[in-house]
Write a protein that holds these residues in place. Structure first.
Motif, PDB file in Angstrom:
ATOM      1  N   GLU A 104       9.234  -0.310  10.290  1.00 50.00           N
ATOM      2  CA  GLU A 104       8.120  -1.249   9.537  1.00 50.00           C
ATOM      3  C   GLU A 104       7.912  -0.342   8.154  1.00 50.00           C
ATOM      4  OE1 GLU A 104       5.487  -4.071  11.330  1.00 50.00           O
ATOM      5  OE2 GLU A 104       3.968  -2.671  10.431  1.00 50.00           O
ATOM      6  N   ILE A 105       8.020  -0.986   7.050  1.00 52.28           N
ATOM      7  CA  ILE A 105       7.803  -0.383   5.864  1.00 52.28           C
ATOM      8  C   ILE A 105       6.321  -0.636   5.454  1.00 52.28           C
ATOM      9  CG2 ILE A 105       8.177  -0.421   3.193  1.00 52.28           C
ATOM     10  CD1 ILE A 105      10.441   0.815   4.994  1.00 52.28           C
ATOM     11  N   HIS A 106       5.684   0.257   5.085  1.00 50.81           N
ATOM     12  CA  HIS A 106       4.230   0.216   4.556  1.00 50.81           C
ATOM     13  C   HIS A 106       4.303   0.606   3.246  1.00 50.81           C
ATOM     14  CE1 HIS A 106       1.929   0.039   8.850  1.00 50.81           C
ATOM     15  NE2 HIS A 106       2.778  -1.033   8.652  1.00 50.81           N
ATOM     16  N   ALA A 107       3.787  -0.254   2.133  1.00 48.19           N
ATOM     17  CA  ALA A 107       3.529  -0.161   1.013  1.00 48.19           C
ATOM     18  C   ALA A 107       2.373  -0.156   1.050  1.00 48.19           C
ATOM     19  CB  ALA A 107       4.561  -0.922   0.297  1.00 48.19           C
ATOM     20  N   LEU A 108       1.431   0.709   0.289  1.00 52.87           N
ATOM     21  CA  LEU A 108      -0.056   0.871   0.122  1.00 52.87           C
ATOM     22  C   LEU A 108      -0.433   0.839  -1.137  1.00 52.87           C
ATOM     23  CD1 LEU A 108       1.064   3.012   2.701  1.00 52.87           C
ATOM     24  CD2 LEU A 108      -1.439   2.973   3.059  1.00 52.87           C
ATOM     25  N   ALA A 109      -1.468  -0.025  -1.482  1.00 49.65           N
ATOM     26  CA  ALA A 109      -2.155  -0.032  -2.620  1.00 49.65           C
ATOM     27  C   ALA A 109      -3.659   0.110  -2.321  1.00 49.65           C
ATOM     28  CB  ALA A 109      -1.903  -1.554  -3.386  1.00 49.65           C
ATOM     29  N   TYR A 110      -4.301   0.949  -3.270  1.00 47.57           N
ATOM     30  CA  TYR A 110      -5.814   1.402  -2.728  1.00 47.57           C
ATOM     31  C   TYR A 110      -6.546   1.032  -4.076  1.00 47.57           C
ATOM     32  CZ  TYR A 110     -10.033   3.483  -1.345  1.00 47.57           C
ATOM     33  OH  TYR A 110     -11.398   3.574  -1.278  1.00 47.57           O
ATOM     34  N   VAL A 111      -7.338   0.151  -4.306  1.00 50.44           N
ATOM     35  CA  VAL A 111      -7.979  -0.249  -5.424  1.00 50.44           C
ATOM     36  C   VAL A 111      -9.669   0.254  -5.333  1.00 50.44           C
ATOM     37  CG1 VAL A 111      -8.817  -1.983  -6.961  1.00 50.44           C
ATOM     38  CG2 VAL A 111      -6.660  -2.082  -6.078  1.00 50.44           C
TER      39      VAL A 111
END
Length: 729
Positions: free
Chosen positions: A41-48
């Motif tokens: 399972e790919i996890h592409a993370l974006a933190y704003v």
């Protein structure tokens, strides 16, 4: 619309961060290498960060060679894995996600409130359609918003292949309440190796490879010096530190130096870090490897460990270069890990879950030369240390490599862990000499010294006999090197070698041994070869007993699965009988039979052992005289019988939904059968009372086991048989 990273003020980049990782779903409970047929399972993370706004926010990825998209697996989740988006399908135009196969297989997900439905075909590549995310709104993670794009891939690559994964975030980062330019962030993730699980070394040496493998010891709670921890910063431990993206090196994980791990969690004035961490000592040298050492009081000397509060962004937490390793050699790369956070967890609104909750669980990847080789899977909170590792085989000329440990899971609300005893161990073979201590022989008569090389792996095929003239201090090669052909016997690779000597009286007192290695060049490198067999003392008699000197030769062979012994004498007039003695360990002998004297000046004798035989049998002759002179013993002969076993086992291999095992017993009795994974964990167990002869035993509950290698161990009446099995789809 231009998609570039230039022209955006540099002081706002820190307000939005991206990272990338994956979980091996097939092996998320226990860990393992990536095998063909696994699902990741790919996890592409974006933190704003709070106060930051991004718009036109979307993610794309092309499905890479060696992988296959798992239908309808796209979703958006929190750092704890909770799904936060509505229904997402692969279809075009019905929601924020789409799986497009009009050109190359690819996916797109539009993020944030106000998104447009994602479309396939010509409209897939629209530079509009993404939504708007304001930092500090749901899903809340610490001082900001964390959204994780997730989707699954089936591994179709072959063993030995490396797969390359990645993806792209597109967004417009606002500056001073105004949008700037559309920007692309591309993930170039390092490769992931596809290899079969090998388990860990059952026989290893060289357990430490650098000063930082166990982090040393000291009397101050916080070690002053740091380590190579890319992306992380050192911070002393307190009741509110280390924070996310920081680490400490300590001999006690209490925030105050307390040694009491029984205090309640999450109470005011708690000595626990964040009121939630366990209070423990390090792992090195602990009497119980799972419990570890007790924490030490302030001022007392204790072992250090690395403590990591994982960042919201995934990435490396440890890095080191390993030098002077041996080519073509198996190494175990492992570490002991402790999930510290017994009381953690928060929902997507930032509210703590009621205790006990364990929050985000540690999930680590071990890499070699920037290529992923192993993932630990989720490390559950158990209040104990766990060992996680894999076996790596160096290349034909490889003498050094870089290792790293990466954090796969997003931090915050958990994912706090201790690391200790990072080991790089050499997988060594066992060498069984015959005789095991002394070879007695008459001067001018031949003697045979042999060795059985047993190894978990089949690469120790080169050998060299050696002799020592100074009591075992220095050794010289005797004769040319040789090669053996390892054969799998009861779960171990084995081969048998013999050396024939015809020593003179002057050779008495010399020692003989064997050295083995994985390559011819490694034989001459003491750090890359093995000589751990017991050295054999050569005792040469210049004048021998008349009875002993009458034995011209004594040898044996395996004929039709039976052990047959032969010997010749030149004069047996004073010999009453020959007692054949047998052993399986070369130490404890018992009588196997008696052959009477033939009545001639010289005779040849043959004896066939009527008893059961094991893989290794040692034989010697006790020569009994007519005139009651002291009994004399011959040299010892080792017979190596690969096919002989009282307990015989065969299994359907590979297996799928069930595992069928055929067992033959010479006599009825209790049989214990255990199915192990490659890390020594018992997965299935049966204890049965079986009749003599053939029986069939079936393990029905194996269909849900992951694809990979397993060990079947069968024990009956003191005898053990092991079989390596493969589970396939």
């Amino acid at each position: 619309m231009s998609l570039v990273q230039s022209f955006v003020p540099q002081d706002i980049y820190a307000q939005v961060n991206f990272s990338y990782s994956y979980f091996n779903i097939t092996r998320n409970n226990g860990g393992g290498t990536l095998e063909k047929g696994d699902i990741i399972e790919i996890h592409a993370l974006a933190y704003v960060a709070t106060g930051t706004t991004v718009s036109n926010f979307y993610f794309t990825d092309s499905i890479r060679t060696g992988t296959q998209y798992v239908p309808n697996s796209m979703k958006i989740v929190t750092n704890e894995g909770v799904k936060i988006s509505g229904s997402m399908t692969d279809a075009s135009g019905d929601d924020q996600s789409v799986y497009d196969v009009t050109s190359v297989p690819r996916i797109r997900i539009n993020l944030g409130p106000g998104f447009s439905n994602a479309q396939a075909g010509a409209n897939y590549s629209l530079t509009t359609g993404g939504g708007k995310v304001v930092g500090g709104t749901v899903p809340i993670a610490g001082p900001g918003t964390l959204a994780i794009v997730a989707y699954r891939l089936l591994i179709t690559a072959n063993y030995g292949d490396t797969i390359w994964i990645g993806g792209n975030f597109y967004y417009n980062l606002w500056y001073k309440n105004k949008p700037t330019v559309d920007t692309k962030y591309h993930f170039d993730y390092y490769g992931v190796k596809v290899i079969q699980n090998q388990g860990l070394c059952p026989n290893f040496s060289s357990a430490s490879f650098s000063a930082e493998s166990s982090f040393g010891s000291g009397s101050t709670q916080n070690r002053p010096t740091g380590i190579i921890a890319p992306g992380y910063t050192k911070m002393n431990i307190t009741t509110s530190a280390p924070n996310d993206n920081y680490y400490a090196i300590v001999n006690n994980t209490s925030g105050t130096g307390s040694t009491d791990n029984t205090v309640p969690y999450k109470v005011g004035g708690s000595p626990r870090v964040f009121g939630a961490w366990d209070i423990i000592g390090d792992h090195t040298g602990a009497a119980s490897p799972t419990l570890g050492n007790a924490p030490v009081s302030p001022g007392q000397t204790g072992g250090y460990m690395l403590v990591v509060n994982a960042d919201y962004n995934t990435g490396e937490a440890y890095n080191d270069v390993i030098k002077n390793v041996c080519p073509n050699t198996y190494y175990e790369f492992s570490a002991w890990i402790y999930n510290l956070c017994g009381q953690c967890g928060a929902d997507m609104n930032g509210n703590p879950y009621p205790p006990p909750t364990h929050g985000v669980m540690p999930n680590l990847t071990y890499t070699i030369n920037n290529i992923d080789f192993y993932t630990t899977g989720n490390i559950q909170y158990t209040g104990t240390w766990v060992k996680k590792g894999f076996v790596y085989k160096t290349g034909p000329t490889e003498t050094q490599f870089t290792i790293a440990i990466k954090n796969n899971a997003s931090g915050g609300d958990g994912n706090d862990w201790a690391l200790d005893d990072i080991n790089l161990s050499t997988c060594y073979p066992n060498l069984i000499m015959n005789p095991s201590d002394t070879a007695s022989v008459c001067a001018g008569f031949p003697v045979v010294i042999s060795d059985t090389v047993k190894s978990y792996y089949n690469n120790y095929s080169f050998y060299q006999w050696e002799a020592s003239l100074d009591g075992g201090v220095t050794w010289v090669s005797v004769g040319p090197p040789g090669t053996g052909v390892p054969v799998l016997v009861n779960g171990l690779y084995q081969y048998h070698v013999e050396a024939n000597y015809n020593p003179a009286a002057i050779d008495s007192g010399h020692y003989i041994r064997i050295r083995v290695a994985t390559t011819l060049s490694n034989l001459t490198n003491p750090n890359c070869s093995v000589a751990n067999s017991q050295k054999v003392f050569l005792k040469v008699y210049s004048k021998c007993s008349t009875l002993q000197s009458n034995i011209l030769n004594f040898n044996g062979s395996v004929i039709n699965k039976q052990n047959v012994l032969q010997w010749t004498v030149k004069d047996d007039e004073n010999i009453k009988e020959y007692v054949i003695e047998k052993s399986t360990d070369a130490v404890h002998f018992s009588q196997a039979g008696i052959v009477q004297q033939g009545g001639g000046k010289g005779d040849s004798y043959t004896f066939t052992d009527p008893g059961s035989t094991s893989s290794l049998n040692y034989y010697r002759l006790k020569i009994v005289s007519i005139d009651h002179s002291p009994d004399v013993y011959s040299n010892t002969v080792l017979l190596y019988n690969r096919n002989s076993s009282a307990l015989k086992v065969s299994a359907v291999n590979p297996f799928r939904d069930n595992l069928k095992v055929e067992v033959f017993l010479p006599t009825q009795g209790k049989v214990e059968m255990n199915l192990f994974d490659m890390y020594g964990n018992i997965l299935r167990k049966k204890v049965l009372q079986l009749n003599a002869g053939n029986s069939q035993v079936t393990f029905d509950n194996v269909s849900n086991l992951p694809v990979g290698m397993y060990i079947l161990n069968i024990f009956q009446n003191g005898e053990t048989v092991q079989k390596k099995l493969i589970k396939e789809n």
